[in-house]
Write a protein that holds these residues in place. Structure first.
Motif, PDB file in Angstrom:
ATOM      1  N   ASP A  41       6.296  -7.489   5.405  1.00 45.96           N
ATOM      2  CA  ASP A  41       6.021  -8.904   5.574  1.00 45.96           C
ATOM      3  C   ASP A  41       7.331  -9.693   5.480  1.00 45.96           C
ATOM      4  OD1 ASP A  41       3.534 -10.953   5.422  1.00 45.96           O
ATOM      5  OD2 ASP A  41       5.219 -11.743   4.255  1.00 45.96           O
ATOM      6  N   SER A  42       7.421 -10.789   6.233  1.00 44.11           N
ATOM      7  CA  SER A  42       8.656 -11.581   6.282  1.00 44.11           C
ATOM      8  C   SER A  42       8.958 -12.303   4.970  1.00 44.11           C
ATOM      9  CB  SER A  42       8.563 -12.612   7.416  1.00 44.11           C
ATOM     10  OG  SER A  42       7.464 -13.493   7.212  1.00 44.11           O
ATOM     11  N   SER A  43       8.000 -12.333   4.046  1.00 45.89           N
ATOM     12  CA  SER A  43       8.239 -12.996   2.764  1.00 45.89           C
ATOM     13  C   SER A  43       9.015 -12.114   1.785  1.00 45.89           C
ATOM     14  CB  SER A  43       6.913 -13.420   2.122  1.00 45.89           C
ATOM     15  OG  SER A  43       6.098 -12.284   1.861  1.00 45.89           O
ATOM     16  N   SER A  44       9.357 -10.877   2.173  1.00 45.75           N
ATOM     17  CA  SER A  44      10.183 -10.017   1.329  1.00 45.75           C
ATOM     18  C   SER A  44      11.526 -10.704   1.086  1.00 45.75           C
ATOM     19  CB  SER A  44      10.406  -8.659   2.001  1.00 45.75           C
ATOM     20  OG  SER A  44       9.173  -8.006   2.249  1.00 45.75           O
ATOM     21  N   GLY A  45      12.123 -10.466  -0.098  1.00 49.91           N
ATOM     22  CA  GLY A  45      13.358 -11.161  -0.421  1.00 49.91           C
ATOM     23  C   GLY A  45      14.330 -10.315  -1.206  1.00 49.91           C
ATOM     24  N   GLY A  46      15.487 -10.900  -1.518  1.00 51.32           N
ATOM     25  CA  GLY A  46      16.531 -10.187  -2.242  1.00 51.32           C
ATOM     26  C   GLY A  46      17.114  -9.087  -1.377  1.00 51.32           C
ATOM     27  N   ALA A  47      17.252  -7.895  -1.941  1.00 50.34           N
ATOM     28  CA  ALA A  47      17.791  -6.757  -1.193  1.00 50.34           C
ATOM     29  C   ALA A  47      16.914  -6.390  -0.001  1.00 50.34           C
ATOM     30  CB  ALA A  47      17.947  -5.557  -2.119  1.00 50.34           C
ATOM     31  N   PHE A  48      15.641  -6.855   0.004  1.00 54.18           N
ATOM     32  CA  PHE A  48      14.714  -6.523   1.085  1.00 54.18           C
ATOM     33  C   PHE A  48      14.534  -7.678   2.067  1.00 54.18           C
ATOM     34  CE2 PHE A  48      13.269  -4.003  -2.636  1.00 54.18           C
ATOM     35  CZ  PHE A  48      13.589  -2.754  -2.143  1.00 54.18           C
ATOM     36  N   GLY A  49      15.290  -8.749   1.909  1.00 49.01           N
ATOM     37  CA  GLY A  49      15.193  -9.862   2.835  1.00 49.01           C
ATOM     38  C   GLY A  49      15.623  -9.462   4.231  1.00 49.01           C
ATOM     39  N   GLY A  50      14.853  -9.872   5.235  1.00 45.08           N
ATOM     40  CA  GLY A  50      15.173  -9.553   6.612  1.00 45.08           C
ATOM     41  C   GLY A  50      14.916  -8.123   7.013  1.00 45.08           C
ATOM     42  N   SER A  51      14.244  -7.362   6.165  1.00 48.59           N
ATOM     43  CA  SER A  51      13.981  -5.954   6.481  1.00 48.59           C
ATOM     44  C   SER A  51      12.756  -5.818   7.379  1.00 48.59           C
ATOM     45  CB  SER A  51      13.784  -5.150   5.196  1.00 48.59           C
ATOM     46  OG  SER A  51      12.665  -5.628   4.467  1.00 48.59           O
ATOM     47  N   ASN A  52      12.623  -4.664   8.005  1.00 44.30           N
ATOM     48  CA  ASN A  52      11.416  -4.336   8.746  1.00 44.30           C
ATOM     49  C   ASN A  52      11.111  -2.865   8.539  1.00 44.30           C
ATOM     50  OD1 ASN A  52      13.403  -3.154  10.292  1.00 44.30           O
ATOM     51  ND2 ASN A  52      12.705  -3.996  12.237  1.00 44.30           N
ATOM     52  N   GLY A  53       9.903  -2.475   8.866  1.00 50.08           N
ATOM     53  CA  GLY A  53       9.519  -1.083   8.650  1.00 50.08           C
ATOM     54  C   GLY A  53       8.024  -0.899   8.760  1.00 50.08           C
ATOM     55  N   GLN A  54       7.613   0.350   8.676  1.00 50.30           N
ATOM     56  CA  GLN A  54       6.196   0.688   8.764  1.00 50.30           C
ATOM     57  C   GLN A  54       5.979   2.054   8.136  1.00 50.30           C
ATOM     58  OE1 GLN A  54       5.358   0.672  12.952  1.00 50.30           O
ATOM     59  NE2 GLN A  54       6.819   2.286  13.428  1.00 50.30           N
ATOM     60  N   GLY A  55       4.733   2.305   7.742  1.00 46.28           N
ATOM     61  CA  GLY A  55       4.447   3.582   7.104  1.00 46.28           C
ATOM     62  C   GLY A  55       3.002   3.685   6.672  1.00 46.28           C
ATOM     63  N   THR A  56       2.762   4.535   5.718  1.00 49.62           N
ATOM     64  CA  THR A  56       1.403   4.795   5.238  1.00 49.62           C
ATOM     65  C   THR A  56       1.325   4.591   3.730  1.00 49.62           C
ATOM     66  OG1 THR A  56       1.839   7.152   4.890  1.00 49.62           O
ATOM     67  CG2 THR A  56       1.002   6.484   7.057  1.00 49.62           C
ATOM     68  N   LEU A  57       0.136   4.310   3.273  1.00 51.30           N
ATOM     69  CA  LEU A  57      -0.161   4.176   1.853  1.00 51.30           C
ATOM     70  C   LEU A  57      -1.403   4.999   1.545  1.00 51.30           C
ATOM     71  CD1 LEU A  57      -0.285   2.919  -1.016  1.00 51.30           C
ATOM     72  CD2 LEU A  57      -1.448   0.950   0.015  1.00 51.30           C
ATOM     73  N   GLU A  58      -1.307   5.793   0.492  1.00 55.32           N
ATOM     74  CA  GLU A  58      -2.469   6.541  -0.004  1.00 55.32           C
ATOM     75  C   GLU A  58      -2.715   6.146  -1.449  1.00 55.32           C
ATOM     76  OE1 GLU A  58      -4.072  11.115  -0.775  1.00 55.32           O
ATOM     77  OE2 GLU A  58      -2.057  10.762   0.002  1.00 55.32           O
ATOM     78  N   ILE A  59      -3.975   5.869  -1.773  1.00 55.74           N
ATOM     79  CA  ILE A  59      -4.351   5.524  -3.144  1.00 55.74           C
ATOM     80  C   ILE A  59      -5.373   6.538  -3.634  1.00 55.74           C
ATOM     81  CG2 ILE A  59      -5.201   3.754  -4.708  1.00 55.74           C
ATOM     82  CD1 ILE A  59      -4.589   1.669  -2.607  1.00 55.74           C
ATOM     83  N   ARG A  60      -5.072   7.159  -4.772  1.00 54.44           N
ATOM     84  CA  ARG A  60      -6.011   8.088  -5.399  1.00 54.44           C
ATOM     85  C   ARG A  60      -6.515   7.455  -6.685  1.00 54.44           C
ATOM     86  NH1 ARG A  60      -1.853  13.220  -4.855  1.00 54.44           N
ATOM     87  NH2 ARG A  60      -1.709  13.194  -2.553  1.00 54.44           N
ATOM     88  N   TYR A  61      -7.813   7.538  -6.891  1.00 50.59           N
ATOM     89  CA  TYR A  61      -8.445   6.855  -8.015  1.00 50.59           C
ATOM     90  C   TYR A  61      -8.971   7.852  -9.038  1.00 50.59           C
ATOM     91  CZ  TYR A  61      -8.519   3.067  -4.556  1.00 50.59           C
ATOM     92  OH  TYR A  61      -8.176   2.140  -3.601  1.00 50.59           O
ATOM     93  N   ALA A  62      -8.731   7.554 -10.315  1.00 54.16           N
ATOM     94  CA  ALA A  62      -9.292   8.337 -11.416  1.00 54.16           C
ATOM     95  C   ALA A  62     -10.093   7.384 -12.290  1.00 54.16           C
ATOM     96  CB  ALA A  62      -8.182   9.008 -12.220  1.00 54.16           C
ATOM     97  N   ARG A  63     -11.408   7.450 -12.161  1.00 52.48           N
ATOM     98  CA  ARG A  63     -12.265   6.512 -12.891  1.00 52.48           C
ATOM     99  C   ARG A  63     -12.244   6.806 -14.387  1.00 52.48           C
ATOM    100  NH1 ARG A  63     -17.796   5.609  -9.509  1.00 52.48           N
ATOM    101  NH2 ARG A  63     -18.039   4.101 -11.197  1.00 52.48           N
ATOM    102  N   GLY A  64     -12.364   5.739 -15.166  1.00 53.17           N
ATOM    103  CA  GLY A  64     -12.399   5.918 -16.612  1.00 53.17           C
ATOM    104  C   GLY A  64     -12.055   4.636 -17.338  1.00 53.17           C
ATOM    105  N   GLY A  65     -12.382   4.603 -18.632  1.00 49.30           N
ATOM    106  CA  GLY A  65     -12.069   3.434 -19.445  1.00 49.30           C
ATOM    107  C   GLY A  65     -13.130   2.351 -19.326  1.00 49.30           C
TER     108      GLY A  65
END
Length: 207
Positions: A151-175
């Motif tokens: 997203d263009s709102s990234s800032g600091g060392a990541f300001g003006g960056s671009n990219g793409q990829g994948t995200l995986e989330i694994r869930y462990a229920r509890g608590g």
């Protein structure tokens, strides 16, 4: 040598056995090998092997998550997660993540992830990723697979960056499940892909 002893020796010898067929796990086209063939916006041609290696991005976080009802009438499910972890772009970092499953089954899951670099010299560096996810077969389950873009709102060392990829989330229920939430536990959050930044740090990494 009697027959019993002969059979015992045959059992102890080496033999070759056929293996049952196994299907390969599905892989993203943005994996390490394929990353060298993926051009990002603004590229003139395909990245070189060295440039593809420089852009490789990984980040892993662990922390609590909750699943609850939507915040608007168009949302069926909201997943919120925070966590600490590390990346090949920073040693210590935090993530704040939220995903939204729409009521309309024809619409994709969306979300946002904010990754913070906790290095004192990089205070203010934040990488914001826009998420698009697959709807689980069970509409009451939290989504686990996403693609992301910077997203263009990234800032600091990541300001003006671009990219793409994948995200995986694994869930462990509890608590303990908070009020109004339907599920809680620990989330294991895994980012993979390409990240092209244009800061001084990358100039120093060209050698």
């Amino acid at each position: 040598m009697d027959r019993t002893e002969s059979r015992r020796k045959r059992r102890l010898g080496w033999s070759a056995e056929g293996l049952e067929p196994r299907k390969l796990l599905s892989a993203s086209p943005l994996g390490r090998r394929a990353a060298a063939q993926v051009a990002l916006p603004g590229d003139l041609g395909v990245p070189t092997k060295h440039e593809a290696a420089r852009r490789t991005f990984t980040a892993n976080f662990v922390g609590p998550y909750t699943v609850g009802p939507g915040r608007t009438t168009g949302q069926a499910l909201v997943v919120s997660a925070i966590g600490g972890g590390t990346s090949n772009r920073f040693l210590h970092g935090d993530v704040q993540l939220a995903t939204f499953t729409p009521v309309d089954p024809a619409q994709p899951v969306t979300g946002t992830a904010a990754l913070y670099d906790k290095n004192a010299s990089n205070t203010g560096s934040i990488l914001v990723l826009d998420l698009t996810g697959e709807r689980p077969a069970n509409p009451a389950s939290p989504p686990t697979k996403f693609t992301w873009t910077v997203d263009s709102s990234s800032g600091g060392a990541f300001g003006g960056s671009n990219g793409q990829g994948t995200l995986e989330i694994r869930y462990a229920r509890g608590g303990k499940v908070p009020a109004r939430a339907t599920q809680a536990g620990r989330a294991f959050i895994i980012f993979r892909g390409q990240l092209n930044t244009n800061g001084v740090q990358d100039i120093l990494r060209l050698g």
